[in-house]
Every structure is written in C-alpha cells, then in structure tokens.
Design an enzyme around this catalytic site. Structure first.
Site, mmCIF file in Angstrom:
data_model
loop_
_atom_site.group_PDB
_atom_site.id
_atom_site.type_symbol
_atom_site.label_atom_id
_atom_site.label_comp_id
_atom_site.label_asym_id
_atom_site.label_seq_id
_atom_site.Cartn_x
_atom_site.Cartn_y
_atom_site.Cartn_z
ATOM 1 N N GLU A 127 -34.219 11.825 -22.339
ATOM 2 C CA GLU A 127 -33.191 10.797 -22.171
ATOM 3 C C GLU A 127 -33.317 9.548 -23.042
ATOM 4 O O GLU A 127 -33.618 8.453 -22.547
ATOM 5 C CB GLU A 127 -33.119 10.373 -20.699
ATOM 6 C CG GLU A 127 -32.832 11.519 -19.760
ATOM 7 C CD GLU A 127 -32.521 11.066 -18.333
ATOM 8 O OE1 GLU A 127 -32.924 9.969 -17.948
ATOM 9 O OE2 GLU A 127 -31.859 11.825 -17.617
ATOM 10 N N ARG A 149 -40.372 22.587 -14.962
ATOM 11 C CA ARG A 149 -40.368 21.564 -16.007
ATOM 12 C C ARG A 149 -41.144 20.347 -15.505
ATOM 13 O O ARG A 149 -40.788 19.764 -14.483
ATOM 14 C CB ARG A 149 -38.923 21.170 -16.350
ATOM 15 C CG ARG A 149 -38.814 19.992 -17.298
ATOM 16 C CD ARG A 149 -37.355 19.669 -17.642
ATOM 17 N NE ARG A 149 -37.286 18.533 -18.548
ATOM 18 C CZ ARG A 149 -36.781 17.327 -18.230
ATOM 19 N NH1 ARG A 149 -36.296 17.095 -17.015
ATOM 20 N NH2 ARG A 149 -36.770 16.362 -19.107
ATOM 21 N N TYR A 179 -25.799 13.925 -13.882
ATOM 22 C CA TYR A 179 -25.722 13.659 -12.443
ATOM 23 C C TYR A 179 -24.330 13.279 -11.961
ATOM 24 O O TYR A 179 -23.932 13.623 -10.872
ATOM 25 C CB TYR A 179 -26.699 12.534 -12.055
ATOM 26 C CG TYR A 179 -28.150 12.946 -12.168
ATOM 27 C CD1 TYR A 179 -28.827 13.464 -11.080
ATOM 28 C CD2 TYR A 179 -28.835 12.839 -13.382
ATOM 29 C CE1 TYR A 179 -30.152 13.865 -11.171
ATOM 30 C CE2 TYR A 179 -30.154 13.232 -13.488
ATOM 31 C CZ TYR A 179 -30.817 13.750 -12.381
ATOM 32 O OH TYR A 179 -32.121 14.154 -12.483
ATOM 33 N N HIS A 229 -41.729 11.492 -21.128
ATOM 34 C CA HIS A 229 -40.745 11.182 -20.076
ATOM 35 C C HIS A 229 -41.017 9.762 -19.564
ATOM 36 O O HIS A 229 -41.543 9.564 -18.461
ATOM 37 C CB HIS A 229 -40.848 12.213 -18.949
ATOM 38 C CG HIS A 229 -39.686 12.222 -17.985
ATOM 39 N ND1 HIS A 229 -38.990 13.364 -17.669
ATOM 40 C CD2 HIS A 229 -39.103 11.234 -17.278
ATOM 41 C CE1 HIS A 229 -38.027 13.073 -16.784
ATOM 42 N NE2 HIS A 229 -38.086 11.777 -16.542
ATOM 43 N N GLU A 287 -31.730 18.787 -16.133
ATOM 44 C CA GLU A 287 -31.733 18.029 -14.877
ATOM 45 C C GLU A 287 -30.334 17.988 -14.295
ATOM 46 O O GLU A 287 -29.356 17.766 -15.013
ATOM 47 C CB GLU A 287 -32.170 16.566 -15.069
ATOM 48 C CG GLU A 287 -33.652 16.351 -15.166
ATOM 49 C CD GLU A 287 -34.039 14.881 -15.313
ATOM 50 O OE1 GLU A 287 -33.329 14.008 -14.752
ATOM 51 O OE2 GLU A 287 -35.037 14.611 -15.984
ATOM 52 N N ASN A 339 -29.170 16.506 -19.262
ATOM 53 C CA ASN A 339 -29.406 15.923 -17.936
ATOM 54 C C ASN A 339 -28.102 15.299 -17.465
ATOM 55 O O ASN A 339 -27.541 14.440 -18.155
ATOM 56 C CB ASN A 339 -30.475 14.827 -17.993
ATOM 57 C CG ASN A 339 -31.863 15.380 -18.275
ATOM 58 O OD1 ASN A 339 -32.042 16.581 -18.458
ATOM 59 N ND2 ASN A 339 -32.845 14.499 -18.299
HETATM 60 C C1 GBH Z 1 -33.150 10.903 -14.822
HETATM 61 O O1 GBH Z 1 -32.694 9.709 -15.422
HETATM 62 C C2 GBH Z 1 -34.610 10.975 -15.090
HETATM 63 O O2 GBH Z 1 -34.929 11.830 -16.158
HETATM 64 C C3 GBH Z 1 -35.457 11.268 -13.895
HETATM 65 O O3 GBH Z 1 -36.747 10.835 -14.184
HETATM 66 C C4 GBH Z 1 -34.859 10.609 -12.681
HETATM 67 O O4 GBH Z 1 -35.693 10.693 -11.562
HETATM 68 C C5 GBH Z 1 -33.514 11.238 -12.437
HETATM 69 O O5 GBH Z 1 -32.680 11.002 -13.527
HETATM 70 C C6 GBH Z 1 -32.809 10.760 -11.193
HETATM 71 O O6 GBH Z 1 -32.397 9.447 -11.307
HETATM 72 O O7 GBH Z 1 -31.997 1.304 -10.248
HETATM 73 O O8 GBH Z 1 -30.006 0.188 -10.960
HETATM 74 O O9 GBH Z 1 -32.150 -0.572 -11.705
HETATM 75 C C7 GBH Z 1 -32.704 8.575 -14.654
HETATM 76 C C8 GBH Z 1 -32.694 7.311 -15.447
HETATM 77 C C9 GBH Z 1 -33.593 5.236 -14.879
HETATM 78 C C10 GBH Z 1 -31.283 5.628 -14.490
HETATM 79 C C11 GBH Z 1 -33.574 4.065 -13.962
HETATM 80 C C12 GBH Z 1 -31.229 4.425 -13.595
HETATM 81 C C13 GBH Z 1 -32.410 2.372 -12.976
HETATM 82 C C14 GBH Z 1 -31.147 1.628 -12.709
HETATM 83 N N1 GBH Z 1 -32.605 6.192 -14.541
HETATM 84 N N2 GBH Z 1 -32.265 3.463 -13.947
HETATM 85 S S1 GBH Z 1 -31.349 0.573 -11.322
#
Ligand code: GBH
Length: 512
Positions: free
Chosen positions: A189, A99, A331, A144, A400, A329
C-alpha cells in the site's frame, strides 16, 4: 391429465425460483483462498532477541497516546511466540496460503545488511517451515509499514537511497527464504505509506510535510519496488521460480452525480494511478494528468519546480512492467465531488489540495447499527473493471479484503460483507477479469494502526486480557472455511458453530 401437466409445470417453476434463490456459485479451478496479517500488527516481541525499534515502536512509545487508548504493538497477538497456533488456525480453515510480512528491524537491526539477526531469521524459518509442513503456501510481504527507526532517521522513504536499502533487504530475504517462498509482495500500500506517513500526520512516521513528502515517497517507493523486482527477476527467479508483485490499495472513487465525473477521475488518478500507472501501464511514468496539475499548482504557489519529482527516461523503463500480478487491497468505496469552495479549502499545498475534491461515504452503506466498514460491493466491481480496462486485463490477486467491526463471535455483518464482496468478485470473473486469488484480512484480530485494538478484523477473535492471547473462531471463520473447502459461494449456508472448527474435515465432512 390436465391436472398432472399443471403439477409438472408448477414443479418446474418452483424449482426455477428456488434455484435462483438458492443459487450456489462456483469459483474457478485453481482459484486460491488465503488470509493475511502483518508483522507489527501481530508479532509483538518488539524488543526481543535482538530486534531493533521500528517506526511504529518509536511512535507508540515516544508520542504518548498517539494511538487510540494508548495502545501499542509491544505484545499484540504475540505471534512471535504463538506462530504454531496461527498455523494451526490456517489449517483449521483449510486455506491454500498465508500472507504475512517480515519485520525489517527483526532481521536487520541496523537497517543494513551488516548485521543479520539470527534469531529473527530463525523465527521466519520456523513459520515458513511450519506452513509448508501442512502444505500451506507462504506469501511473504517484504515491507508492510514498519521501517527500522535507524532508516527513518535518514529520512526513510523520502530519501532516494532507500532504493538501495530496500534492494539490499530484499536481496537478503530472497537468499534466506526464497528456496521455500514462491509468492513475494514487495511493498504493501504505497498510498498509505506516503500519504498518511509523509504527507500527513496519521500513520508513523507522521512526517507531515504536506504536498511534498508524499510525492518524494511515491517515487522512491516505486523505484525501490522495481529494484526488488529486478533483483529477484535477474538473480533469484532463474533458480527459485516464484512470483513477485506489489499490493496497491484502492477505494473505488464514484462520482457524486454526472457533474462530478471529472472530479472522480482526478481522484482515481491521484489515489490509485499515481502508484499503479508507472508499473502497469504500457507507457509507464506518473499519469500525465497529475503531472500537469501538480506542476501548474506548484508554479502558482511559488515553487521553482514541480513538487512531484520526475522519473528519468531510464527510471520510467526500470519501473514499467515490474509486477507479475496486480496485488489489490480493497475495503470500500467513496463518493467524490467538487465545487467552488474546494479552491483554497485545504489552505496549504497537499495532495488533497492538488486533487481538488471532497470525499464522503453514505451511512446507508453500513450493514447494521454496530457495523464499521461501509459495504459497497458494486464499487468493488467497478474497481475490478477499471483495472481490467486500464491495464489490458492483468492477472489480479486480491491481497486484502475484509470487514472491521467490534468484538463478538457472532459476526453476521462480517459474514454478509464477505459474501457480498465474493459474489461481486465472481461477477467480475464472469465479465472477463482475470482474478487468481483472494485474501481475507485478517486471520485474527490485531493492532489496527491508529485505532489500536478497538477495531477488529479477525476471522478469529483474540482475547487481549489473556496472557496467552486465546484465539477463538468467529462465525465468519466457519463460513470462510466452507467457501474455501467447497470452492462455492452459498448465501444460505448456516454453519454449526457449536462444533469445534477443527472437527469439520477438509473433504466430505459430516455437514455434507
Ligand atoms: C490495510 O490498509 C492494511 O494493509 C492493513 O494493515 C490494515 O489492517 C487493513 O487495511 C485494515 O484497515 O484511523 O482515521 O487515523 C489500512 C491502512 C492505515 C488506513 C491507517 C487508515 C488510519 C486512519 N490504514 N489509517 S485513522
């Protein structure tokens, strides 16, 4: 005689106990294993061969050090030049699919279809063809997080015209790549696009018009997704025959004690259902609970209408049912509570103020001192069950899941994380969830948005001090390879990481 009987019994007991400890569980036939990246996070070549600026180029260049350590994605993993190595790694891992996402400003530098950048198209053709050469299925995310800056100047996802702009871009990429691409993810997302990009000042474009912009964005993202779906469904699916769906992120929202069941439900409605309900429910539209809450609050605050835009009845129908799979997605999990002090806590209108909850996570969810991602496998199970129950057991594709940590090849926490989450995924399948595939985030370390290169998600480690961005498999790569190869989850499997990963064959290699 008696002695022999006892021996036999002891043997049986021994095998049983041992059998449990060594339980090796099997994934269903046809279950797909893959891995994921995204364009801005890996490609680099930010201004090469006719590519224009995206909102992440813009933010990382214009606002000095808006990203940790002043990092940018200018070069990143340099996948624009090293894509053959990327495909080689996916072959090394023996995965079914890859992906990746398309950089809109690489394909359409004006943001519009008047100029199609041949070099950008060529790059994706090369990548897709290289994958197909080795029987790896390309799964393509159309959007994305990296909007062309030209479209941002026009308001980006807060401008309803983006429905047409995204529809046009989708139309073009179906035409260009749809003969070979059979899995399309429209948009990655919506929550992060809208909340962190428009309702706050976290992700690009940091619009930060809180309580308003995130809701304009939510509606536009949903209708834009539906537009791409309908274009595909009507114009391209009849000849190309692929699947098209959206990837919705979700943490599980767990009530902090019995008093907070309602608070956690509100969190689920705002953070998950705001985006999922209009597409996956029978009735469509935003959930009625969030419509009510936002309308009432807006009125109290002196607005003449709800800050949440309405869908017309036609739009409700247009969006409903527009996803062949539920792309998920996931985590981690968070605890939700509410008390008196939440009233007035957020000061100005915002989605969090509307939700009216506080959020926290527990330190004991960390797998070790050095670990970052909080591992809460039971939350994944609750989330999968929630999706099954809310939407009549839709086919789920995990687009994800993965573990953020630090550098180092001996990534035991990541190995543990993957095993725990995959184990719970198997539980969910046993309990009736229809889960079709799993995507490890990420193939390799990459630009982790606001955190730059300080948090690593890769199955492969990337050396950013090296001009050729050397990629080296971590222990988790060996373990994930074994899971995909055998279609089995064996907590006891210890890979021999002194053997090059490429030397371990796809079938019946020397380990077995
Ligand atoms: C996913 O969402 C994404 O789709 C992917 O691109 C990403 O690499 C993966 O998760 C792992 O994180 O740092 O406190 O300022 C992630 C979305 C965007 C959530 C940035 C946290 C920053 C918060 N993320 N956001 S901070």
């Amino acid at each position: 005689m008696c002695y022999k009987l006892w021996l036999a019994l002891a043997c049986i007991l021994f095998y049983r106990c041992n059998g449990n400890r060594h339980e090796v569980r099997k994934f269903p036939e046809g279950f797909l294993f893959g891995t994921s990246t995204a364009s801005y996070q890996t490609e680099g070549a930010w201004n090469e061969d006719g590519k224009s600026e995206s909102i992440w180029d813009h933010m990382s260049h214009q606002i000095p050090c808006s990203i940790k350590h002043c990092d940018t994605g200018d070069i990143s993993d340099d996948s624009y030049h090293l894509y053959k190595r990327d495909v080689e790694m996916i072959r090394e891992l023996g995965l079914d699919f890859y992906r990746f996402s398309l950089s809109w400003s690489r394909i359409l530098p004006t943001g519009f279809p008047d100029v199609i950048n041949e070099a950008g198209v060529q790059y994706y053709n090369n990548l897709i063809d290289e994958l197909l050469k080795y029987n790896i299925i390309p799964m393509v995310t159309i959007y994305h997080f990296d909007l062309p800056q030209t479209l941002q100047k026009l308001g980006g996802w807060s401008n309803p015209h983006i429905v047409d702009w995204f529809g046009d871009f989708s139309n073009i990429v179906f035409r260009l790549f749809g003969d070979r691409v059979k899995y399309w993810v429209t948009i990655n997302e919506p929550y992060y696009i809208c909340y962190e990009g428009y309702g706050a000042d976290i992700m690009a474009p940091q619009v930060n018009v809180t309580g308003i912009a995130e809701y304009l964005c939510a509606k536009n993202v949903l209708v834009a997704h539906a537009k791409a779906y309908h274009i595909y469904d009507e114009v391209f699916r009849p000849t190309q025959g692929g699947k098209i769906f959206i990837s919705i992120n979700a943490r599980w929202n767990e009530p902090d004690g019995d008093d907070n069941v309602e608070a956690a439900d509100d969190a689920n409605q705002f953070f998950i259902m705001q985006y999922a309900y209009p597409i996956f429910s029978k009735s469509g539209d935003f959930p009625s609970s969030i419509k009510k809450i936002i309308a009432a609050k807006s009125k109290e605050q002196g607005f003449l209408r709800s800050r949440l835009p309405e869908f017309t009845p036609d739009e409700i129908e247009y969006v409903r049912g527009t996803s062949d799979l539920y792309g998920l997605n996931h985590y981690s999990t968070q605890l939700i509570y509410r008390n008196e002090s939440v009233k007035g806590f957020y000061k100005i209108p915002s989605m969090y103020d509307d939700t009216g909850v506080f959020i926290y996570q527990l330190d004991k969810w960390l797998l070790s001192n050095s670990s970052i991602t909080k591992a809460v496998p039971w939350g994944f199970h609750k989330l999968l069950t929630f999706i099954k129950e809310q939407f009549g057991n839709p086919p789920i594709f995990v687009t994800e899941n993965g573990f953020g940590g630090s550098t180092g090849l001996e990534d035991n926490d990541r190995v543990t994380y993957y095993r725990l989450y995959l184990s719970v995924l198997l539980d969910a399948i046993e309990n009736g969830s229809d889960i079709r595939g799993y995507t490890a985030w990420s193939l390799m370390d990459n630009f982790e948005w606001n955190q730059g290169y300080s948090i690593r998600f890769g199955l492969y480690e990337v050396d950013y001090t090296c001009p050729n961005r050397t990629r080296t498999p971590r222990k988790s790569a060996y373990v994930y390879k074994e899971i995909a190869r055998t279609h089995k989850l064996d907590f006891e499997f210890e890979p021999n990481t002194s053997v090059p990963i490429s030397a371990l064959g796809e079938d019946g290699d020397e380990n077995h």
